[in-house]
Design a protein around this motif. Sequence first.
Motif, short mmCIF file in Angstrom:
data_model
loop_
_atom_site.label_atom_id
_atom_site.label_comp_id
_atom_site.label_asym_id
_atom_site.label_seq_id
_atom_site.Cartn_x
_atom_site.Cartn_y
_atom_site.Cartn_z
N GLY A 54 130.72 -41.10 57.59
CA GLY A 54 130.26 -41.85 56.42
C GLY A 54 130.42 -43.35 56.57
O GLY A 54 131.07 -43.85 57.49
N GLN A 56 131.90 -45.32 54.24
CA GLN A 56 133.22 -45.72 53.75
C GLN A 56 134.30 -45.06 54.58
O GLN A 56 134.18 -43.91 55.00
N LYS A 57 135.38 -45.81 54.81
CA LYS A 57 136.49 -45.34 55.64
C LYS A 57 137.70 -45.01 54.76
O LYS A 57 138.05 -45.79 53.87
N ILE A 58 138.34 -43.89 55.06
CA ILE A 58 139.59 -43.52 54.39
C ILE A 58 140.65 -43.31 55.46
O ILE A 58 140.45 -42.54 56.40
N GLN A 81 130.93 -37.27 53.74
CA GLN A 81 130.62 -38.52 53.05
C GLN A 81 131.41 -39.71 53.57
O GLN A 81 131.03 -40.85 53.33
N TYR A 82 132.54 -39.46 54.24
CA TYR A 82 133.43 -40.55 54.62
C TYR A 82 133.80 -40.47 56.10
O TYR A 82 133.76 -39.42 56.71
N GLU A 83 134.19 -41.60 56.63
CA GLU A 83 134.78 -41.67 57.96
C GLU A 83 136.28 -41.61 57.73
O GLU A 83 136.86 -42.52 57.12
#
Length: 184
Positions: A54, A56-58, A81-83
């Motif tokens: 994705g 956005q990164k978490i 949905q996210y990296e």
Amino acid sequence: MSKNERKIILISWFIISILTTSCSTMRRAEFVEKDTDSMRDDNSGIFCEKRGEGKQKILLIHGYGASRMSFYDIVPFLENQYELYLVDLIGFGDSSTPSGWEYKPESQADAVYQFIKKNKLNDITLMGHSYGGTVALLLLRKIEKSKEYSLVKNTILIAPAAYIQRFPFFVQIPRTPIINTIFL
């Protein structure tokens, strides 16, 4: 609390930890077999597993006595949905365990900070659970002092150890010289 109550709590904790470790290890082995992008940062000593693609990164920071694997149950819900960057703090999981290193939240926050800087991560969402929440808060303080506000965009704290408190009886076991050798 009486001695008998302490014994019951200690025995219960020991049995539960054995059962949950053996069950979760079997289930998590299937997850690790999937294609993962993992990296070891030799400067900070942190091991990281990257999942998802994705925008956005978490960055997920685990609790005390855990590893990045403690987030494996929620990864399938987020990786589309996210990296995701699942890190093992120093001394946990697959990260290095240097002798003489100060295993305290401030040092862990410094190591995560170095990891973020080296990998040029910006606008990340920090997600910290328990001890990882403490590390995340200390990391935010370090970022605020350095005025590098672009590094972190959001913060999610799950049951953070964010105030001074007495450790429960079972957490003090590893601090007791002879008993820690038996249990660890």
